[in-house]
Design a protein around this motif. Structure first.
Motif, PDB file in Angstrom:
ATOM      1  N   THR A 119      34.863  -5.232  14.802  1.00  0.00           N
ATOM      2  CA  THR A 119      33.857  -5.514  13.769  1.00  0.00           C
ATOM      3  C   THR A 119      33.322  -6.951  13.866  1.00  0.00           C
ATOM      4  O   THR A 119      32.183  -7.205  13.469  1.00  0.00           O
ATOM      5  N   GLU A 120      34.114  -7.877  14.386  1.00  0.00           N
ATOM      6  CA  GLU A 120      33.637  -9.269  14.517  1.00  0.00           C
ATOM      7  C   GLU A 120      32.430  -9.305  15.452  1.00  0.00           C
ATOM      8  O   GLU A 120      31.429  -9.959  15.178  1.00  0.00           O
ATOM      9  N   ASP A 123      29.409  -7.672  13.768  1.00  0.00           N
ATOM     10  CA  ASP A 123      28.776  -8.592  12.809  1.00  0.00           C
ATOM     11  C   ASP A 123      27.851  -9.573  13.506  1.00  0.00           C
ATOM     12  O   ASP A 123      26.729  -9.800  13.075  1.00  0.00           O
ATOM     13  N   LYS A 124      28.342 -10.153  14.598  1.00  0.00           N
ATOM     14  CA  LYS A 124      27.549 -11.173  15.305  1.00  0.00           C
ATOM     15  C   LYS A 124      26.303 -10.558  15.947  1.00  0.00           C
ATOM     16  O   LYS A 124      25.226 -11.137  15.875  1.00  0.00           O
ATOM     17  N   GLU A 150      27.675  -1.440   6.446  1.00  0.00           N
ATOM     18  CA  GLU A 150      28.588  -0.875   7.447  1.00  0.00           C
ATOM     19  C   GLU A 150      29.098   0.515   7.091  1.00  0.00           C
ATOM     20  O   GLU A 150      29.583   0.747   5.988  1.00  0.00           O
ATOM     21  N   LYS A 271      27.481  -7.569   1.769  1.00  0.00           N
ATOM     22  CA  LYS A 271      28.725  -8.308   2.062  1.00  0.00           C
ATOM     23  C   LYS A 271      29.890  -7.678   1.294  1.00  0.00           C
ATOM     24  O   LYS A 271      30.992  -7.520   1.815  1.00  0.00           O
ATOM     25  N   LYS A 274      30.780  -4.269   2.829  1.00  0.00           N
ATOM     26  CA  LYS A 274      31.528  -4.415   4.084  1.00  0.00           C
ATOM     27  C   LYS A 274      32.990  -4.749   3.833  1.00  0.00           C
ATOM     28  O   LYS A 274      33.882  -4.231   4.494  1.00  0.00           O
ATOM     29  N   ARG A 278      35.986  -2.259   4.940  1.00  0.00           N
ATOM     30  CA  ARG A 278      37.036  -2.623   5.905  1.00  0.00           C
ATOM     31  C   ARG A 278      38.422  -2.399   5.312  1.00  0.00           C
ATOM     32  O   ARG A 278      39.325  -1.925   5.990  1.00  0.00           O
TER      33      ARG A 278
END
Ligand code: KDG
Length: 339
Positions: A119-120, A123-124, A150, A271, A274, A278
């Motif tokens: 997921t990192e 996100d980017k 997401e 935000k 998400k 998660r």
């Protein structure tokens, strides 16, 4: 179909034209109503995120914009609701990118199996110029993409057998989202896939029209798929973003101030969604096992084999998605991995 508004009572005018020649509502105190619908149910983080959007917008506009929220496909499936936005009979929906690719083919870039390792990186890449540039392409379809939310990494479930390698897909009747790349990819794995709207999925599994499906753990648990599915594997074959969509004809009529409010609210609520999503995806795999599903872990070697099996499909779709989009996304993924 009975439509029950789950949000506030209806406003005085639904997405009405304010009648001003400029198409701007500044100065007008007329109430506008945003009808917002999603396919998942009210237990899902997506709905909680939508309620957050409602709270922010109603507070910041001092009630000038009201948000009515609908879940569980009460307003239709992803494709129908997106069409509703185009024609102006609905103002907001938050589909997965896969069905959106029927409107803007470039979105199929996220259907490339095993594109994001975590997921990192997702996100980017979504925050990058390439990711944000895709949202801009929606405008030609009379849609405004205000933010990425997401859905998450998708995992296969079915009622027949544990899936641990490519061979186990052989002949399995799997529901896919309405997306050609997904359909071809599951064919390449040896399955017998059928595209179907999410709203029809539970019944199709219950009646055995399909043996299985693929969705993130949060959806599998919260939609109670464990009642009709026996096996789950962490295939993690695709990361599904959601796109927070607004009807462009509605958006264009908002004052600059209100445009800013809805944009910021979509990002802020995203935000929150998400974060909840998660947490949900982390805790629900265990819950699925507690409900009696068998869990099978896919080894890296077997996942690599699946990746190889679908590579010809990816190659086939490159020109449809746009060679530049595919190349840029791969570059962003590599960049994000190194950061
Ligand atoms: O609200 C979103 C859902 O309608 C849908 O996108 C869920 O991933 C999904 C699917 O499998 O159709």
């Amino acid at each position: 179909l009975v439509l029950a508004a789950c949000g506030s009572e209806g406003g005085s005018s639904s997405s009405g034209d304010d009648g001003s020649a400029s198409g701007s509502d500044s100065g007008s105190k007329e109430t506008k109503t945003i009808k917002a619908g999603i396919g998942l149910n009210d237990k899902h983080p997506q709905y909680k995120g939508l309620l957050k959007f409602k709270e922010i917008v109603e507070k910041k506009t001092d009630g000038q914009i009201k948000v009515e929220t609908y879940h569980s496909g009460q307003l239709g499936d992803d494709r129908t609701m997106t069409e509703n936005l185009q024609t102006g009979s609905q103002e907001v929906t938050i589909p997965s990118t896969a069905p959106l690719a029927n409107f803007v083919p470039a979105f199929s870039v996220f259907d490339i199996p095993f594109l994001f390792p975590n997921t990192e990186v997702a996100d980017k890449v979504l925050a990058s110029e390439t990711g944000q540039g895709l949202l801009k392409k929606l405008e030609s379809q009379n849609l405004v993409g205000l933010a990425y939310w997401e859905n998450g990494f998708r995992d296969v479930t079915n009622s027949k057998r544990a899936i641990k390698s490519v061979e186990d897909f052989e002949g399995l009747k799997l529901r896919t989202m309405e997306n050609d790349l997904h359909l071809d990819a599951f064919n390449a794995l040896g399955a017998n896939p059928t595209p179907m709207a999410f709203t029809e999925l539970f019944t199709a599994m219950q009646q055995g029209t399909v043996d299985g499906q693929e969705n993130p753990y949060a959806t599998i648990y919260l939609q109670k798929f464990y009642e009709v599915q026996k096996h789950v594997s962490n295939t993690h074959h695709v990361y599904s973003p959601f796109v927070f969509l607004m009807s462009k004809s509605f958006y264009d009529k908002l004052s600059d101030e209100n445009k800013k409010i809805v944009e910021e609210a979509a990002v802020e609520a995203g935000k929150y969604e998400k974060k909840l999503n998660r947490e949900a995806n982390e805790k629900y795999l265990k819950k699925l096992q507690e409900e009696g599903m068998t869990y099978t872990e896919i080894s890296e070697e077997n996942r690599e084999e699946m990746k190889e099996a679908v590579q010809p499909v990816v190659d086939k779709y490159k020109s449809k998605i746009g060679e530049d989009v595919v190349e840029n996304i791969y570059k962003e993924v590599e960049k994000a991995k190194k950061e």
